[in-house]
Scaffold this active site. Sequence first.
Site, PDB file in Angstrom:
ATOM      1  N   ASP A 175      -0.122  -7.722   1.471  1.00 59.87           N
ATOM      2  CA  ASP A 175       0.318  -6.318   1.523  1.00 59.87           C
ATOM      3  C   ASP A 175       1.845  -6.219   1.493  1.00 59.87           C
ATOM      4  OD1 ASP A 175       0.205  -3.593   1.607  1.00 59.87           O
ATOM      5  OD2 ASP A 175      -0.491  -3.434   3.676  1.00 59.87           O
ATOM      6  N   HIS A 196       0.810  -1.220   0.000  1.00 56.94           N
ATOM      7  CA  HIS A 196       0.000   0.000   0.000  1.00 56.94           C
ATOM      8  C   HIS A 196       0.845   1.273   0.000  1.00 56.94           C
ATOM      9  CE1 HIS A 196       0.427  -0.319   4.527  1.00 56.94           C
ATOM     10  NE2 HIS A 196       0.559   0.990   4.377  1.00 56.94           N
ATOM     11  N   SER A 202       4.931   2.271   7.896  1.00 56.29           N
ATOM     12  CA  SER A 202       4.548   1.106   7.102  1.00 56.29           C
ATOM     13  C   SER A 202       5.723   0.589   6.284  1.00 56.29           C
ATOM     14  CB  SER A 202       3.392   1.474   6.152  1.00 56.29           C
ATOM     15  OG  SER A 202       2.231   1.779   6.878  1.00 56.29           O
TER      16      SER A 202
END
Length: 305
Positions: A207, A151, A285
């Site tokens: 992801d 993402h 992230s």
Amino acid sequence: MALASTKCHAPFSSTQRRASSTTAHIHRSYSRQSHTRDVKLLALTPAAEGCERRTLLLGAAALAAVGACPQPSGALTLEEVTPSIAPVGPLTDRETAIINIFENSSLAVGNVFDVTLLGRATSTIPEADVPEGNGSGIVWDADGHVVTNYHVLQSALAKFGAPASAAVSSAPSPAIGKRVGLVTLQLPDGGQQTYDAVLVGADRARDLAVLKIPAARDALKPLQLGSSAGVRVGQLCLAIGSPFGFDRTLTTGVVSGLNRDIRSQLGSTIPGGIQTDAAINPGNSGGPLLDSAGRLIGLNTAIFT
């Protein structure tokens, strides 16, 4: 303090005034006549010699009186107004261990930018509202592979026709081999280098995205790989990343829970997640979660508030 600025007066008698006058006359005589004649004059006038001695003694007494004068009221020295500084104490064993882990691992953590957000991502001053597209990544090996979250690069991947959802597909991503981001690494000599990153693999359901950067092997310091299989609730863990664009930021905490189902930003459910109370923010992230030995046990993926 200069002596001339302090006014101190010693008693001075009329006899001493005459002696001072005589002495002054002898010195003027010395300046007008030859050196030999003046020496004879001094030798033949013992009274003048006594006057000179008394004058010298008076001068010494005056200097002593100057030193004894009290300082002006309210004057303080630099030493008097400087607060005492406590000496640096030794680090605790835990602090030393955390410092060592960070110093040994932080070179393996990069700042990952989505190329579609290039105008904002390369700002030298982090902004409080940095969107996804600015994240972290880990150096996986000495061949230049960098692992991050899918993402983080979602906007760039979508530009090349990659699905925005996490629907499982056996077809390779159309963005494979395309330049999708930039990766900035800190080098061993303290400098920084930014590399173009091309996509070499992706798993939308998990992801995950794998990038390749053209960095020299001596600039790549891969993380030591661990296993999440033996992780226990309560053990120390450390997170390194680039929250809000502040690269190489360290936070610490403990493992709060295991086997959590994580709903990713792509809509998929990721099983087996590790829950921690280490502070994680946008930009973390794709960064590593490490155990107390500095081994990789997870990838920072989601925030629940």
